[in-house]
Write an enzyme that holds these catalytic residues in place. Structure first.
Site, mmCIF file in Angstrom:
data_model
loop_
_atom_site.group_PDB
_atom_site.id
_atom_site.type_symbol
_atom_site.label_atom_id
_atom_site.label_comp_id
_atom_site.label_asym_id
_atom_site.label_seq_id
_atom_site.Cartn_x
_atom_site.Cartn_y
_atom_site.Cartn_z
ATOM 1 N N THR A 48 0.936 -1.291 -0.202
ATOM 2 C CA THR A 48 -0.177 -0.001 -0.148
ATOM 3 C C THR A 48 0.786 1.526 -0.114
ATOM 4 O O THR A 48 0.551 2.375 -0.652
ATOM 5 C CB THR A 48 -1.262 -0.007 1.469
ATOM 6 O OG1 THR A 48 0.208 0.312 2.709
ATOM 7 C CG2 THR A 48 -1.944 -0.834 0.833
ATOM 8 N N GLY A 66 17.696 -10.723 3.983
ATOM 9 C CA GLY A 66 16.015 -11.664 3.023
ATOM 10 C C GLY A 66 15.496 -12.256 3.589
ATOM 11 O O GLY A 66 14.627 -13.426 3.318
ATOM 12 N N ASP A 76 9.795 1.144 5.068
ATOM 13 C CA ASP A 76 10.367 0.120 5.962
ATOM 14 C C ASP A 76 11.370 1.050 6.414
ATOM 15 O O ASP A 76 11.494 1.232 7.941
ATOM 16 C CB ASP A 76 10.848 -0.543 5.314
ATOM 17 C CG ASP A 76 10.787 -1.681 4.544
ATOM 18 O OD1 ASP A 76 9.609 -2.356 5.182
ATOM 19 O OD2 ASP A 76 10.840 -1.930 3.302
HETATM 20 C C1 GLA Z 1 8.509 -3.864 0.860
HETATM 21 C C2 GLA Z 1 8.930 -2.954 1.020
HETATM 22 C C3 GLA Z 1 8.396 -1.964 1.402
HETATM 23 C C4 GLA Z 1 6.639 -1.838 0.659
HETATM 24 C C5 GLA Z 1 6.588 -3.612 1.676
HETATM 25 C C6 GLA Z 1 5.269 -4.198 0.689
HETATM 26 O O1 GLA Z 1 8.905 -4.320 2.165
HETATM 27 O O2 GLA Z 1 9.809 -2.659 1.050
HETATM 28 O O3 GLA Z 1 7.831 -0.235 0.949
HETATM 29 O O4 GLA Z 1 6.013 -1.660 -0.541
HETATM 30 O O5 GLA Z 1 8.350 -4.704 1.162
HETATM 31 O O6 GLA Z 1 3.752 -3.514 1.793
#
Ligand code: GLA
Length: 345
Positions: free
Chosen positions: A20, A104, A155
């Site tokens: 999202t 990972g 993140d």
């Molecule tokens: C990864 C990406 C985030 C986000 C998630 C899915 O963690 O780094 O920016 O898009 O996937 O929600």
């Protein structure tokens, strides 16, 4: 100006609201205790000497023109390159990196690395540097332009704004971050590895993002945040399913915040399950290994369990009721403090 600094940045868990962030939607992550520590010490030459202690690997480059590379080195060169472009006078330095987030795993070791690097290098420059929201954007440019993973801001914001005892309701349209108390009444959140490593740059992640952009182009909207379920249905397959997931996961974030307010953990569990089904059936980011990990958590009595992060492998998240035994190999996760400087001298 300090000559030696140490910064720590945590990884994150996302309770709900997946894929999202780059659609200007909503998510509910929290920072965890595990993270990356970066120690930077000034050198007399305009060079960066970087050491990844866990990997027993090194890199060395001149400050003036870091060239793009791959792997962990791209993060260090990207952090230096982007900070320099943002007007931070990064001095020559020896940079040591040590991490406690499994790589990972979908726990955002990448964001933890970027955020710890930029916090340490800004501190070493002696300048105030960009504010936290701007640092999140800068880290995301490192990931997009240097690492070539077109990830959003989930993140980095979670790592920078983490608060013990709270999840963060993030609105990616306004970048408003609201702390939501996470009172679990004896329930536990655990993550469990699927046994499959994921890397956003190499997985279908960039393809999903491109599909969302195509959907927006066809509908003439700026982001999928503006799209209702009825409008999503007008799109051709698979774009209709991608938009359906994003729209319903935004709604599930709001419902999860409300459920937490009522301490309704059963409902939170149902929302986790619904989010998982949507990520599997509409967003197509699950794999057989991920499904097996979700099943192990459900078999252990989880009220809800789901893919976490980008998908295509990595860890899954489960909500266990009091008394349920966590599957072997799972990691209990709790909201912890955000990124911070540990030492400057
Ligand atoms: C990864 C990406 C985030 C986000 C998630 C899915 O963690 O780094 O920016 O898009 O996937 O929600």
């Amino acid at each position: 100006m300090p000559s030696r600094v140490t910064a720590f940045a945590p990884g994150r868990v996302n309770l709900i609201g997946e894929h999202t962030d780059y659609n200007q939607g909503l998510a509910l992550p929290f920072a965890i205790a595990e993270g990356v520590t970066v120690t930077a010490e000034v050198l007399p030459e305009p060079v960066i000497e970087a050491v990844a202690l866990d990997l027993d690997a090194e890199d060395s480059f001149r400050l003036t023109r870091p060239q793009p590379v791959t792997g962990w080195r791209a993060f260090v060169r990207g952090a230096v390159g982007e900070l320099t472009s943002a007007g931070v006078a990064v001095p020559g330095a020896r940079v040591e990196i040590a991490g406690s987030v499994p790589r990972g795993a979908g726990l955002s070791s990448s964001a933890a690395l970027e955020v710890a690097l930029v916090l340490a290098l800004v501190a070493l420059s002696g300048q105030a540097g960009p504010d936290r929201a701007e640092l999140a954007r800068l880290c995301s440019r490192v990931e997009n332009d240097w690492v070539r993973a077109r990830t959003g801001l989930l993140d980095q914001l979670a790592s920078l704004y983490g608060q013990p005892g709270h999840a963060l309701r993030i609105d990616f349209r306004s970048l408003e971050v609201l702390a939501v108390p996470l009172e679990l009444e004896g329930h536990r959140l655990v993550t469990l590895g699927s046994g499959e490593q994921h890397a956003n740059a190499a997985s279908g992640y960039n393809e999903r993002r491109a599909e969302c952009e195509r959907a927006c182009g066809l509908l003439g909207v700026e982001s999928l945040r503006e799209v209702t379920l009825a409008i999503a249905r007008e799109l051709p397959d698979p774009l209709d399913r991608r938009a359906h997931h994003v729209t319903t996961d935004n709604q599930r974030v709001e419902l999860a915040v409300e459920a937490l307010g009522r301490r309704d953990l059963e409902e939170l569990g149902r929302l986790l399950d619904a989010s998982h089904a949507s990520l599997r059936d509409y967003y197509d980011v699950s794999t057989p290994a991920v499904e097996a990990a979700v099943r192990r958590l459900k078999d252990a009595g989880a009220l809800g369990a789901r893919i976490m992060g980008g998908g295509f492998g990595g860890h899954v998240l489960g909500l266990l009721p009091p008394g349920a035994e966590a599957p072997r190999g799972s990691l209990e996760v709790r909201p912890a403090d955000g990124a911070r400087l540990l030492e400057a001298r």
